[in-house]
Each structure stands twice: as structure tokens, then as C-alpha cells.
Design an enzyme around this catalytic site. Structure first.
Site, PDB file in Angstrom:
ATOM      1  N   ASN A  36      46.184  39.015  41.712  1.00  0.00           N
ATOM      2  CA  ASN A  36      45.970  38.131  40.550  1.00  0.00           C
ATOM      3  C   ASN A  36      47.148  38.232  39.588  1.00  0.00           C
ATOM      4  O   ASN A  36      47.599  37.221  39.046  1.00  0.00           O
ATOM      5  CB  ASN A  36      44.659  38.476  39.839  1.00  0.00           C
ATOM      6  CG  ASN A  36      43.459  37.820  40.505  1.00  0.00           C
ATOM      7  OD1 ASN A  36      43.271  36.611  40.402  1.00  0.00           O
ATOM      8  ND2 ASN A  36      42.667  38.615  41.212  1.00  0.00           N
ATOM      9  N   MET A 112      39.891  48.637  37.272  1.00  0.00           N
ATOM     10  CA  MET A 112      38.616  49.192  37.722  1.00  0.00           C
ATOM     11  C   MET A 112      38.097  50.301  36.804  1.00  0.00           C
ATOM     12  O   MET A 112      37.698  51.375  37.259  1.00  0.00           O
ATOM     13  CB  MET A 112      38.767  49.727  39.159  1.00  0.00           C
ATOM     14  CG  MET A 112      39.249  48.679  40.136  1.00  0.00           C
ATOM     15  SD  MET A 112      38.164  47.237  40.235  1.00  0.00           S
ATOM     16  CE  MET A 112      36.844  47.910  41.230  1.00  0.00           C
ATOM     17  N   ARG A 113      38.114  50.050  35.535  1.00  0.00           N
ATOM     18  CA  ARG A 113      37.526  50.994  34.577  1.00  0.00           C
ATOM     19  C   ARG A 113      36.577  50.228  33.658  1.00  0.00           C
ATOM     20  O   ARG A 113      36.867  49.088  33.260  1.00  0.00           O
ATOM     21  CB  ARG A 113      38.613  51.642  33.693  1.00  0.00           C
ATOM     22  CG  ARG A 113      39.680  52.409  34.422  1.00  0.00           C
ATOM     23  CD  ARG A 113      39.166  53.552  35.256  1.00  0.00           C
ATOM     24  NE  ARG A 113      38.413  54.543  34.483  1.00  0.00           N
ATOM     25  CZ  ARG A 113      37.632  55.466  35.035  1.00  0.00           C
ATOM     26  NH1 ARG A 113      37.462  55.506  36.338  1.00  0.00           N
ATOM     27  NH2 ARG A 113      37.000  56.329  34.272  1.00  0.00           N
ATOM     28  N   HIS A 131      35.726  38.155  37.801  1.00  0.00           N
ATOM     29  CA  HIS A 131      34.764  38.908  38.590  1.00  0.00           C
ATOM     30  C   HIS A 131      34.469  38.132  39.866  1.00  0.00           C
ATOM     31  O   HIS A 131      34.257  36.915  39.810  1.00  0.00           O
ATOM     32  CB  HIS A 131      33.472  39.110  37.775  1.00  0.00           C
ATOM     33  CG  HIS A 131      32.470  39.933  38.509  1.00  0.00           C
ATOM     34  ND1 HIS A 131      32.605  41.289  38.685  1.00  0.00           N
ATOM     35  CD2 HIS A 131      31.328  39.587  39.144  1.00  0.00           C
ATOM     36  CE1 HIS A 131      31.590  41.748  39.387  1.00  0.00           C
ATOM     37  NE2 HIS A 131      30.801  40.730  39.682  1.00  0.00           N
TER      38      HIS A 131
HETATM   39  C1  GRF Z   1      39.638  40.797  42.484  1.00  0.00           C
HETATM   40  O1  GRF Z   1      38.730  40.526  43.502  1.00  0.00           O
HETATM   41  C2  GRF Z   1      38.999  40.609  41.140  1.00  0.00           C
HETATM   42  O2  GRF Z   1      38.008  39.622  41.142  1.00  0.00           O
HETATM   43  C3  GRF Z   1      38.379  41.948  40.889  1.00  0.00           C
HETATM   44  O3  GRF Z   1      39.290  42.872  41.413  1.00  0.00           O
HETATM   45  C4  GRF Z   1      40.051  42.257  42.456  1.00  0.00           C
HETATM   46  C5  GRF Z   1      41.495  42.443  42.100  1.00  0.00           C
HETATM   47  O4  GRF Z   1      42.345  42.025  43.116  1.00  0.00           O
HETATM   48  N1  GRF Z   1      38.104  42.122  39.488  1.00  0.00           N
HETATM   49  P1  GRF Z   1      43.913  42.053  42.885  1.00  0.00           P
HETATM   50  O5  GRF Z   1      44.302  43.467  42.497  1.00  0.00           O
HETATM   51  O6  GRF Z   1      44.245  41.074  41.828  1.00  0.00           O
HETATM   52  O7  GRF Z   1      44.480  41.677  44.216  1.00  0.00           O
END
Ligand code: GRF
Length: 237
Positions: A36, A112-113, A131
Site C-alpha cells: 500500500n 500492525m499495532r 482494513h
Molecule cells: C493490507 O491487507 C491492509 O489491508 C492491512 O495490512 C495489509 C498491509 O499490506 N491493514 P501491505 O504491507 O501494504 O502490503
């Protein structure tokens, strides 16, 4: 290409940004691969997204996304959550680092926190998250497997404003993906991710251009309360 003003801490100070006329600045928070983040970098470089990415911050120094950011000339920072005895102390360290860049927007991209009020209240109304589910369905983890197990017809992703309640802030835009027969969680996740890369920069662009704001606990688009999230590919942006 959108101008960047934040290649170093010195140049990223409040004074420098207040002199800038190239739009709002955003900090991106990641924990992993950063696909992303890659979509944001591409969208800013193409000029599609009028936002200055001033810093990419990770709780994992080894996160691959940090390399992607470095290659794009964006400042990076890492703060290990394990070095703090409490969540709120980790969040205070995040705030202290981010404040040096004076970001207008915080973009959580696979960070992831779980964030505490120490962080969320500081940047109130200026934090976006994506999400991988059609919220309010499936907050939390393992969303793809949960959609498969439930036999859902549709799955997808949601960009939302962040509040102190996990995956519960007002939804801004959703992208739907059909479940296919014999889908595995990984296959489904890969298709959802493609949609994430489209809708997340779009939502940020709405914020960056002043069309989207968060006020009184609600999202507002073009001055009107957003009662339902926009739907990718069906709503005219
Ligand atoms: C994605 O699936 C997003 O929806 C979730 O974490 C993942 C992140 O993927 N919150 P990336 O690190 O952007 O590839």
C-alpha cells in the site's frame, strides 16, 4: 510529480512546511511489505495524489517497505515496540518522532499495532486506516479466511478514519471483490490487495484536496455528512 519537502528532518520542520505551497504532508506507518505504501509513492510521483510523503515509520526496522521509501527519497524511521514496557509509551515515542515532521495526515498502511488514545487523540480526525474486509464485518485478523468460512458472496476492503476502537471509525470508501469457488485465503487476499491499492490513495486524495474531513465523530464529503461509505467503481469521485 508532487514536490517533496521532507527529505531530511531539518528541511521537514514546521517552518519549512508552512512555507510550502505544494499541499498537505502525510506520514505513512507500516509494519511489513508495504505494498500500500508503494501505491502511495506511485500515486504521489504520478501527480495523481497531491500529498507530500514526509516520513515512513515502522515498528519493525526490517520492514521491506522502508527500503521502498528510501529508494523514493523519503525519510524513514523505525521505533521497535518491544523496547517499551507499555503501549502508551510506545505511542508517545511515535508521536514525538512524527511531530518533528508536522504531518497533516497519518496513513496506517499495514501498521500492525493497536493504537492508544495517546496517539489517536493527538492526531484526532487525521488518521486513516485500510482494513481488509467490508467493515463492520470482520474487524481484527484473518479476515479473508473468515469470509471464506462464512460462505460470503462478497469480500473486500474499507478505508476508514481511526478512532480508539479497533477497526470501527467511520468508513470512507469500500471496494468489493467477489469470492470465487475454491478461493484460498491467499488468493482472495491478493485480489483484495489490488483493490486496496486503488481505493486508499483515492481516499487520501479526497482528504488532501479538502473534500473529506472528520468532524463531530462523522466523515464529511464536500460539506455533506457521509452516511454510507463510497463504493469503488460505482461512485463518481
Ligand atoms: C493490507 O491487507 C491492509 O489491508 C492491512 O495490512 C495489509 C498491509 O499490506 N491493514 P501491505 O504491507 O501494504 O502490503
Amino acid at each position: 510529480m508532487a514536490a517533496r519537502y521532507c527529505r531530511s528532518r531539518h528541511r521537514c520542520g514546521a517552518v519549512r512546511l508552512s512555507e510550502a505551497s505544494a499541499g498537505l504532508s502525510a506520514a505513512v506507518l507500516i509494519s511489513g511489505g508495504g505494498t500500500n505504501l508503494g501505491a502511495f509513492i506511485d500515486a504521489t510521483e504520478s501527480g495523481e495524489l497531491p500529498l507530500n510523503l514526509c516520513v515512513v515509520l515502522s515498528n519493525k526496522p526490517e520492514a521491506a517497505g522502508l527500503d521502498r521509501a528510501r529508494k523514493a527519497g523519503i525519510d524513514v524511521a523505525s521505533i521497535r515496540h518491544q523496547d517499551f514496557p507499555e503501549r502508551s509509551l510506545f505511542d508517545a515515542a511515535l508521536v514525538e518522532t512524527l511531530d518533528k515532521y508536522q504531518p497533516d495526515l497519518i496513513i496506517l498502511a499495514g501498521f500492525m499495532r493497536i493504537l492508544t488514545p495517546t496517539f489517536v487523540d493527538h492526531f484526532a480526525g487525521r488518521i486513516l486506516n485500510i482494513h481488509p474486509s467490508l467493515l463492520p464485518k470482520y474487524p481484527g485478523r484473518n479476515t479473508h479466511q473468515r469470509a471464506i468460512d462464512a460462505g460470503d458472496e462478497w469480500h473486500g476492503c474499507t478505508v476508514h478514519f481511526v478512532t480508539t476502537e479497533l477497526d470501527s471509525g467511520t468508513a470512507i470508501i469500500q471496494g468489493r471483490v467477489p469470492l470465487l469457488p475454491d478461493d484460498t485465503a491467499d488468493e482472495l487476499a491478493a485480489r483484495v490487495l489490488q483493490v486496496e491499492h486503488r481505493i486508499y490513495p483515492q481516499a487520501a486524495a479526497l482528504f488532501a484536496t479538502g473534500r473529506l474531513e472528520y468532524r463531530d465523530g462523522c466523515a464529511w464529503l464536500d460539506g455533506k455528512k457521509l452516511h454510507e461509505p463510497l463504493q469503488f467503481a460505482t461512485d463518481a469521485l
